[in-house]
Design a protein around this motif. Structure first.
Motif, short mmCIF file in Angstrom:
data_model
loop_
_atom_site.label_atom_id
_atom_site.label_comp_id
_atom_site.label_asym_id
_atom_site.label_seq_id
_atom_site.Cartn_x
_atom_site.Cartn_y
_atom_site.Cartn_z
N LEU A 1 0.84 -1.21 0.00
CA LEU A 1 0.00 0.00 0.00
C LEU A 1 0.87 1.26 0.00
O LEU A 1 0.54 2.23 -0.69
N ASP B 1 2.08 1.72 -3.47
CA ASP B 1 1.00 2.20 -4.35
C ASP B 1 0.70 3.68 -4.07
O ASP B 1 0.42 4.44 -4.99
N LEU B 2 0.76 4.07 -2.81
CA LEU B 2 0.52 5.47 -2.44
C LEU B 2 1.60 6.38 -3.02
O LEU B 2 1.31 7.47 -3.49
N ALA C 1 0.91 6.75 -6.66
CA ALA C 1 -0.26 7.63 -6.86
C ALA C 1 0.14 9.08 -6.60
O ALA C 1 -0.27 9.99 -7.33
N LEU D 1 -0.12 12.09 -9.17
CA LEU D 1 -0.90 13.29 -8.82
C LEU D 1 -0.07 14.54 -9.10
O LEU D 1 -0.59 15.53 -9.62
N PHE E 1 -11.41 17.20 -3.27
CA PHE E 1 -10.40 16.51 -2.49
C PHE E 1 -9.40 17.47 -1.85
O PHE E 1 -8.33 17.07 -1.49
N ASP E 2 -9.77 18.73 -1.73
CA ASP E 2 -8.80 19.66 -1.19
C ASP E 2 -8.50 19.43 0.28
O ASP E 2 -7.51 19.90 0.80
N PHE F 1 -7.93 16.56 1.34
CA PHE F 1 -7.20 15.31 1.31
C PHE F 1 -5.75 15.55 1.70
O PHE F 1 -5.13 16.50 1.29
N PHE F 2 -5.22 14.67 2.53
CA PHE F 2 -3.86 14.83 3.01
C PHE F 2 -3.09 13.54 2.83
O PHE F 2 -3.57 12.47 3.11
N MET F 3 -1.88 13.69 2.34
CA MET F 3 -1.02 12.52 2.28
C MET F 3 0.33 12.95 2.81
O MET F 3 0.90 13.92 2.34
N LEU G 1 2.71 6.31 5.06
CA LEU G 1 2.29 6.06 6.42
C LEU G 1 3.44 5.45 7.20
O LEU G 1 4.26 4.73 6.67
N THR G 2 3.48 5.76 8.47
CA THR G 2 4.49 5.11 9.30
C THR G 2 3.82 4.00 10.07
O THR G 2 2.62 4.01 10.29
#
Lengths: 161, 144
Positions: A100, A103-104, A107, A111, A141-142, A144-146, A151-152
């Protein structure tokens, strides 16, 4: 003549298995009901009754049910997989997490390319969409946070290198 | 050759037999490992577990028992189940973020495709000088 005192049938599953008298102060009785004999049998096979008692004694009363549930889960996993037990489950969840995260990252990169492409496109044309840029520029999606590194996880190391 | 007992037999102060089931996995230079595992599983349960497992997998079994025991020491209530639960939560979050990222990519891709097709329509209309068509185009605000 036989005694008229009825035989007690309220032994908990632990005392039933160990063929001992179940007293009113039995530590295991609240967590191993008589109608769930398999639950205690699993825990007993993996941990042993005295170890379970020691574990529960070390835990506050309010958390003993959770402790028993986790012991039952661990015992179940160990009986299903005698070699790896819960570690097998942890390893496969970690693998899923790594996938994951990958994949992130892909993505996220895409983006970034998409955002560059759409802003260049809207600037370089006389498209009527320029007038609507305020509307279309605000995406649903504003919020939206990545985070930067994906991720830890607290479980950083693979248990078996 | 000096006689050395494994950590288990040393703990129980007994003679370590040449075919001791514990000896290959609990060397005497690491007594902590057995103490940790013994605390939760008990020596006889460990011995029974090892005997039911093929020899080539016993080292892994001991390592997994050791790991679970260490988790239980760190977290007496949840043990390694706490880690499983935490991983499930993190996976849920990651899946949600990935779904949002993919939806955003789709949205931006669609936006870019619309912009591109409109811009190429503009160019072809200008080239063909079809004013009447342009006036009918609801998206063209240049003439309003």
């Amino acid at each position: 003549m036989r005694s008229q005192v009825p035989r007690s049938s309220s032994s908990c599953a632990a005392c039933k298995l160990m063929k001992r008298k179940c007293t009113s102060g039995c530590l295991l009785a609240p967590y191993f009901q008589a109608d769930e004999p398999k639950k205690f049998a699993m825990v007993h096979k993996v941990f042993g009754a005295s170890n379970v008692t020691k574990i529960l004694n070390e835990v506050p009363k309010s958390q003993r049910q959770d402790a028993v549930d986790s012991l039952v889960f661990e015992a179940e996993e160990r009986l299903k997989d005698p070699v790896y037990g819960c570690i097998g489950a942890i390893t496969s969840l970690q693998d899923k997490m790594f996938q994951l995260q990958h994949d992130l990252a892909v993505a996220k990169a895409r983006l970034a390319r998409c955002s560059t492409r759409t802003s260049y496109a809207s600037c370089s044309t006389t498209s009527p969409f320029l007038l609507f840029d305020g509307e279309f520029g605000v995406s649903p999606f504003d919020n939206f946070f990545m985070d930067e590194g994906g991720l830890t996880t607290q479980f950083h190391q693979h248990p078996f290198p | 050759m000096p006689y050395t007992r494994c950590a288990v037999c040393k703990y129980f102060r007994r003679r370590c037999a040449p075919d001791c089931v514990f000896a290959p996995y609990f060397p005497n230079n690491n007594p902590q490992k057995f103490i940790c595992v013994h605390r939760f599983y008990g020596a006889s349960n460990i011995g029974k577990m090892l005997e039911e497992i093929p020899v080539q997998l016993r080292a892994n079994a001991v390592e997994s028992l050791y790991y679970e025991a260490k988790c239980r020491i760190q977290d007496p209530v949840y043990g390694c189940v706490g880690i499983i639960s935490s991983l499930h939560q993190q996976i849920q979050i990651a899946e949600s973020q990935l779904a949002k990222a993919r939806a955003k990519i789709y949205f931006l891709d669609a936006k870019f495709t619309t912009v591109e097709s409109t811009s190429s329509l503009d160019k072809s209309l200008i080239h063909q000088n079809r004013v009447d068509y342009v006036l009918d185009d609801p998206f063209n605000t240049l003439f309003y």
